[in-house]
Design a protein around this motif. Structure first.
Motif, PDB file in Angstrom:
ATOM      1  N   THR A  10       0.823  -1.204   0.000  1.00 12.68           N
ATOM      2  CA  THR A  10       0.000   0.000   0.000  1.00 12.68           C
ATOM      3  C   THR A  10       0.861   1.260   0.000  1.00 12.68           C
ATOM      4  O   THR A  10       2.047   1.236   0.334  1.00 12.68           O
ATOM      5  CB  THR A  10      -0.892   0.048   1.262  1.00 12.68           C
ATOM      6  OG1 THR A  10      -0.052   0.103   2.434  1.00 12.68           O
ATOM      7  CG2 THR A  10      -1.792  -1.173   1.349  1.00 12.68           C
ATOM      8  N   SER A  11       0.247   2.345  -0.397  1.00  9.31           N
ATOM      9  CA  SER A  11       0.822   3.676  -0.228  1.00  9.31           C
ATOM     10  C   SER A  11      -0.316   4.602   0.196  1.00  9.31           C
ATOM     11  O   SER A  11      -1.488   4.335  -0.088  1.00  9.31           O
ATOM     12  CB  SER A  11       1.472   4.170  -1.519  1.00  9.31           C
ATOM     13  OG  SER A  11       0.531   4.238  -2.575  1.00  9.31           O
ATOM     14  N   LEU A  39      -7.653  -0.053   3.233  1.00 11.33           N
ATOM     15  CA  LEU A  39      -6.744  -0.738   2.322  1.00 11.33           C
ATOM     16  C   LEU A  39      -6.570  -2.203   2.728  1.00 11.33           C
ATOM     17  O   LEU A  39      -6.493  -3.086   1.870  1.00 11.33           O
ATOM     18  CB  LEU A  39      -5.397  -0.028   2.300  1.00 11.33           C
ATOM     19  CG  LEU A  39      -5.383   1.339   1.609  1.00 11.33           C
ATOM     20  CD1 LEU A  39      -4.074   2.073   1.902  1.00 11.33           C
ATOM     21  CD2 LEU A  39      -5.575   1.190   0.102  1.00 11.33           C
ATOM     22  N   TYR A 207       4.121   7.683  -2.548  1.00 15.66           N
ATOM     23  CA  TYR A 207       3.358   7.173  -3.689  1.00 15.66           C
ATOM     24  C   TYR A 207       3.633   5.732  -4.091  1.00 15.66           C
ATOM     25  O   TYR A 207       2.714   4.964  -4.349  1.00 15.66           O
ATOM     26  CB  TYR A 207       3.609   8.066  -4.908  1.00 15.66           C
ATOM     27  CG  TYR A 207       3.059   9.458  -4.773  1.00 15.66           C
ATOM     28  CD1 TYR A 207       1.709   9.674  -4.494  1.00 15.66           C
ATOM     29  CD2 TYR A 207       3.879  10.569  -4.920  1.00 15.66           C
ATOM     30  CE1 TYR A 207       1.204  10.949  -4.365  1.00 15.66           C
ATOM     31  CE2 TYR A 207       3.377  11.856  -4.794  1.00 15.66           C
ATOM     32  CZ  TYR A 207       2.032  12.042  -4.512  1.00 15.66           C
ATOM     33  OH  TYR A 207       1.542  13.313  -4.382  1.00 15.66           O
ATOM     34  N   THR A 208       4.919   5.354  -4.191  1.00 19.10           N
ATOM     35  CA  THR A 208       5.246   4.126  -4.900  1.00 19.10           C
ATOM     36  C   THR A 208       5.736   3.033  -3.960  1.00 19.10           C
ATOM     37  O   THR A 208       6.904   2.993  -3.571  1.00 19.10           O
ATOM     38  CB  THR A 208       6.321   4.395  -5.983  1.00 19.10           C
ATOM     39  OG1 THR A 208       5.918   5.506  -6.782  1.00 19.10           O
ATOM     40  CG2 THR A 208       6.494   3.174  -6.870  1.00 19.10           C
ATOM     41  N   SER A 221       3.503  -2.212  -8.519  1.00 14.87           N
ATOM     42  CA  SER A 221       3.715  -1.080  -7.613  1.00 14.87           C
ATOM     43  C   SER A 221       2.431  -0.274  -7.486  1.00 14.87           C
ATOM     44  O   SER A 221       1.554  -0.311  -8.362  1.00 14.87           O
ATOM     45  CB  SER A 221       4.844  -0.184  -8.120  1.00 14.87           C
ATOM     46  OG  SER A 221       4.522   0.382  -9.376  1.00 14.87           O
ATOM     47  N   THR A 222       2.330   0.448  -6.386  1.00 14.83           N
ATOM     48  CA  THR A 222       1.254   1.421  -6.232  1.00 14.83           C
ATOM     49  C   THR A 222       1.653   2.687  -6.988  1.00 14.83           C
ATOM     50  O   THR A 222       2.753   2.783  -7.535  1.00 14.83           O
ATOM     51  CB  THR A 222       1.009   1.749  -4.755  1.00 14.83           C
ATOM     52  OG1 THR A 222       2.207   2.325  -4.206  1.00 14.83           O
ATOM     53  CG2 THR A 222       0.653   0.499  -3.968  1.00 14.83           C
ATOM     54  N   SER A 223       0.757   3.663  -7.005  1.00 13.90           N
ATOM     55  CA  SER A 223       1.036   4.882  -7.756  1.00 13.90           C
ATOM     56  C   SER A 223       0.320   6.059  -7.105  1.00 13.90           C
ATOM     57  O   SER A 223      -0.335   5.919  -6.068  1.00 13.90           O
ATOM     58  CB  SER A 223       0.562   4.735  -9.207  1.00 13.90           C
ATOM     59  OG  SER A 223      -0.854   4.775  -9.264  1.00 13.90           O
ATOM     60  N   GLY A 226      -3.296   4.768  -7.545  1.00  9.76           N
ATOM     61  CA  GLY A 226      -3.623   3.420  -7.068  1.00  9.76           C
ATOM     62  C   GLY A 226      -2.903   3.127  -5.774  1.00  9.76           C
ATOM     63  O   GLY A 226      -1.675   2.945  -5.771  1.00  9.76           O
ATOM     64  N   ARG A 227      -3.631   3.061  -4.673  1.00  6.53           N
ATOM     65  CA  ARG A 227      -3.016   2.946  -3.351  1.00  6.53           C
ATOM     66  C   ARG A 227      -2.799   1.502  -2.908  1.00  6.53           C
ATOM     67  O   ARG A 227      -2.204   1.265  -1.877  1.00  6.53           O
ATOM     68  CB  ARG A 227      -3.892   3.672  -2.318  1.00  6.53           C
ATOM     69  CG  ARG A 227      -4.254   5.091  -2.711  1.00  6.53           C
ATOM     70  CD  ARG A 227      -3.060   6.034  -2.652  1.00  6.53           C
ATOM     71  NE  ARG A 227      -3.339   7.329  -3.249  1.00  6.53           N
ATOM     72  CZ  ARG A 227      -4.024   8.309  -2.664  1.00  6.53           C
ATOM     73  NH1 ARG A 227      -4.525   8.125  -1.458  1.00  6.53           N
ATOM     74  NH2 ARG A 227      -4.206   9.454  -3.277  1.00  6.53           N
ATOM     75  N   LEU A 228      -3.295   0.547  -3.683  1.00  2.00           N
ATOM     76  CA  LEU A 228      -3.159  -0.866  -3.343  1.00  2.00           C
ATOM     77  C   LEU A 228      -2.680  -1.625  -4.570  1.00  2.00           C
ATOM     78  O   LEU A 228      -3.210  -1.447  -5.663  1.00  2.00           O
ATOM     79  CB  LEU A 228      -4.507  -1.437  -2.880  1.00  2.00           C
ATOM     80  CG  LEU A 228      -4.564  -2.940  -2.605  1.00  2.00           C
ATOM     81  CD1 LEU A 228      -3.761  -3.288  -1.354  1.00  2.00           C
ATOM     82  CD2 LEU A 228      -6.012  -3.407  -2.455  1.00  2.00           C
ATOM     83  N   ALA A 229      -1.663  -2.464  -4.388  1.00  2.43           N
ATOM     84  CA  ALA A 229      -1.169  -3.315  -5.470  1.00  2.43           C
ATOM     85  C   ALA A 229      -0.868  -4.686  -4.898  1.00  2.43           C
ATOM     86  O   ALA A 229      -0.433  -4.813  -3.750  1.00  2.43           O
ATOM     87  CB  ALA A 229       0.082  -2.722  -6.105  1.00  2.43           C
TER      88      ALA A 229
END
Length: 312
Positions: A10-11, A39, A207-208, A221-223, A226-229
């Motif tokens: 997460t981020s 999240l 962020y990442t 990766s998150t961005s 997008g807070r969950l990957a």
């Protein structure tokens, strides 16, 4: 034989709130904490086996003057909420917080299992000068703990800059290192993953956040948006040198088809075999094709080198 694990990271992007105006007010820690729990719920809906939240995530965006106010004992409400959320979602959960313990404040990473039980606490060994000025006491020990998906090592933010800590997590048998942080960390995370042959998961306040496999390859990766990957990682994947073995790759791919994945690293002269079929035994593949794993090959070369020096 372990089944592949779904890992989620997460981020928070606390440098930029969800809606304008940007960066004009200090974050509300209650709102940030709730965002983190949301999240975890989303990762649970994806059937994640491990979820990571960032360093001191409820305090993200706050000044060091707030550290003492944010610190809680281990039986405090924030830790209880994290335990409950791990249990409700049936996930292993790593999260960062300020812990009040034995009259001191520590920047910690806590690990809860799928039943919400506290598996371990790692106290940041290498806090910044600003954290120490804010009242944080450095930790001492390496933190590596057993879970149902493997041994998980814990590290926090500025720890990135001390190589002995990462070597220590390898020596303690880490399969995965969960590095939770305020910033992204960048390339050193990939280098540590490759050099120490473990998966690295970064969860960040910014962020990442990344999931990096044992070769140093970023899987996802998150961005900013997008807070969950998440990614499925085969912790039983095997690494090989191409010396004397590269000519076997096509036969392996033909024999096992869509049951496994063969990936080559041309510049490194390496290849990796991962399962796509969780029921497949890679030991069986190795035996059938007479493969020599990378560690064993390097060991043989070391033995040959020592023999060569003796007879010189």
């Amino acid at each position: 034989m372990r089944k592949p694990a779904r890992i989620a990271t997460t981020s928070l992007a606390t440098l930029e709130p969800f809606a304008p105006p940007y960066n004009l007010s200090e974050p509300d820690p209650a709102e940030t904490f709730a965002r983190g729990l949301a999240l975890v719920d989303a990762a649970g809906a994806q059937q994640a086996d491990l979820v990571c939240l960032p360093e001191t995530f409820a305090s993200a965006g706050l000044s060091s003057a707030r550290i003492a106010d944010m610190a809680e004992p281990i039986d405090g409400p924030s830790f209880a909420a994290l335990s409950e959320r791990a249990r409700a979602n049936r996930v292993n959960l790593v999260a960062g917080a300020f812990l009040k313990r034995a009259g001191a404040i520590e920047n910690v990473s806590v690990l809860f299992d799928r039943d919400g039980r506290l598996v371990g606490i790692y106290s940041k060994r290498h806090p910044t000068e600003g954290e120490i000025d804010g009242g944080v006491t450095p930790g001492n020990a390496v933190g590596v703990f057993d879970t149902d998906i493997g041994r998980i090592g814990l590290a926090i933010c500025f720890d990135l800059n001390w190589r002995d800590l990462w070597a220590g997590m390898k020596a303690e048998g880490s399969d995965i290192v969960a590095w939770i942080s305020a910033y992204e960390g960048g390339f050193p995370l990939q280098a540590y993953a490759c050099l120490h042959d473990f998966v690295v998961v970064s969860a960040v306040q910014s962020y990442t956040g990344k999931i990096i496999d044992r070769s140093g390859k970023v899987l996802t990766s998150t961005s900013r948006w997008g807070r969950l990957a998440s990614a499925v990682v085969d912790l039983d994947q095997r690494w090989f040198h191409t010396d004397g073995q590269a000519d076997k790759l096509l036969a392996i791919q033909t024999r096992y088809g869509d049951r496994l994945l063969v990936e080559t690293r041309g510049e490194e002269h390496l290849f990796v075999i991962s399962r796509l079929d969780p029921a497949l035994s890679l030991d069986m593949v190795i035996e059938e094709f007479g493969l020599i794993e990378l560690g064993d090959y390097l060991g043989r070369c070391t033995t040959a080198q020592e023999h060569g020096r003796r007879v010189r």
